[in-house]
Design a protein around this motif. Structure first.
Motif, PDB file in Angstrom:
ATOM      1  N   THR A   1       4.322 -16.806  73.828  1.00 33.57           N
ATOM      2  CA  THR A   1       5.693 -16.966  73.358  1.00 33.57           C
ATOM      3  C   THR A   1       6.671 -17.057  74.523  1.00 33.57           C
ATOM      4  O   THR A   1       7.507 -17.963  74.579  1.00 33.57           O
ATOM      5  CB  THR A   1       6.082 -15.793  72.445  1.00 33.57           C
TER       6      THR A   1
ATOM      7  N   LEU B   1       8.120 -19.410  67.227  1.00 33.42           N
ATOM      8  CA  LEU B   1       6.975 -19.648  68.107  1.00 33.42           C
ATOM      9  C   LEU B   1       6.008 -18.471  68.060  1.00 33.42           C
ATOM     10  O   LEU B   1       4.782 -18.659  68.005  1.00 33.42           O
ATOM     11  CB  LEU B   1       7.459 -19.890  69.531  1.00 33.42           C
TER      12      LEU B   1
ATOM     13  N   LEU C   1       4.681 -24.860  68.285  1.00 42.14           N
ATOM     14  CA  LEU C   1       3.672 -24.658  69.318  1.00 42.14           C
ATOM     15  C   LEU C   1       3.225 -25.996  69.899  1.00 42.14           C
ATOM     16  O   LEU C   1       3.003 -26.118  71.106  1.00 42.14           O
ATOM     17  CB  LEU C   1       2.475 -23.896  68.748  1.00 42.14           C
TER      18      LEU C   1
END
Length: 309
Positions: A192, A220, A291
């Motif tokens: 992250t 995320l 992502l």
């Protein structure tokens, strides 16, 4: 206990210097260029926890004869795993403990295959360090923690011995009875943090202040956690909430090491961190749109870096 540390860079150099400072028997396995630099200047650490100057560090170059070590600590980047395993192989004996501090989780199976599951511990570290132009380690944030433990969990006699060997330092060396969980939690946090700071090309502070910064950071983290849960990783149910609080508590100028590497034009661990999770997401049918944006941004950087060369 004889400790071999692969490399004397930002991570290995820091923790190795702290061990040497405390009187541990530490040797650094380094390339010839780094060996010449260390022989000339010693190993210097500039840290908010106190500077260190190891004037004559014990050094060995790859391939040089030496007896097996009790523990071999891997602090290399994940994309150097194959070369790192080859470099340490001559120094791994029957009772050697191999302690990797690499980011992610994908490195564990190759280490098991190469050295045997019984020799490989779980490990991770939390630290913000870099090398300056003079080859000195610069450490600037309060946290400097190294965590280790038996891969299958619990306690053991050898972990107790390792705890004793690592005691008395100014850094935090901590044994864990649940190292797999700890490693997955670190994997989630670094995926992250590295993802959002490289995507935004900014430290934590401006990201927190921007209109959608915290929302995107949470998205995320949740996408990454959803993949980990799908594959059965032992992460806590409330880990995203906990890690968002950690993100809020970071210093304004905190940057992931991946962003610092990009600023220096160095390789990044895109495939080993975000890429590995995307592979698992596609395998298990998990949607991870942000992502993929993060990963694509990193791959564009790699393409531009290759073109510039």
């Amino acid at each position: 206990m004889k400790v071999l540390i692969l490399g004397a860079g930002a991570v290995g150099g820091y923790f190795g210097a702290r061990l040497a400072e405390a009187g541990a028997d530490v040797t650094f396995l380094v390339r010839e260029r780094r060996r010449k630099q260390l022989r000339q200047n010693g190993l210097r650490v500039n840290s908010i926890h106190g500077d260190i100057h190891v004037r004559e560090p014990q050094l060995v170059a790859a391939g040089e004869a030496a007896s097996p070590f009790d523990v071999v600590l891997l602090s290399n980047k994940a994309y150097h795993l194959a070369d790192s395993m080859a470099a340490i192989a001559p120094y791994v004996g029957e009772n050697t403990m191999v302690l990797p501090l690499l980011n992610g989780i994908a490195h564990m199976e190759p280490l098991f295959e190469r050295f045997g599951r019984e020799r490989v511990l779980g490990g991770l570290c939390f630290i913000e360090t870099t090398l300056n132009a003079d080859g000195e380690v610069v450490q600037t944030s309060p946290i400097h923690e190294l965590v280790f433990g038996e891969w299958d969990g619990g306690e053991s006699e050898r972990i107790d011995k390792l705890k004793q060997a690592f005691s008395g330092t100014k850094a935090s060396f901590r044994a864990s009875t649940q190292i797999q969980r700890d490693m997955w939690h670190k994997y989630l946090f670094i995926t992250t943090l590295s993802g959002i700071t490289t995507l935004m090309n900014a430290s934590v502070g401006p990201i927190r202040e921007a209109v959608y910064g915290l929302e995107l950071t949470r998205q995320l983290s949740e996408e990454s956690a959803s993949v980990m849960r799908k594959i059965g990783a032992p992460i806590d149910a409330d880990i995203v909430d906990k890690q968002m609080q950690t993100f809020l508590n970071q210093s304004y100028g905190m940057k992931a090491s991946m962003l610092r590497d990009m600023e220096k034009g160095l390789p990044v661990e895109a495939d080993q961190l975000q890429g590995y999770l995307i592979q698992k997401a596609e395998q298990f049918g998990v949607s991870v749109p942000l992502l993929k944006v993060v990963y694509n941004n990193l791959k564009v950087y790699e393409l531009k870096r290759a073109a510039d060369k």
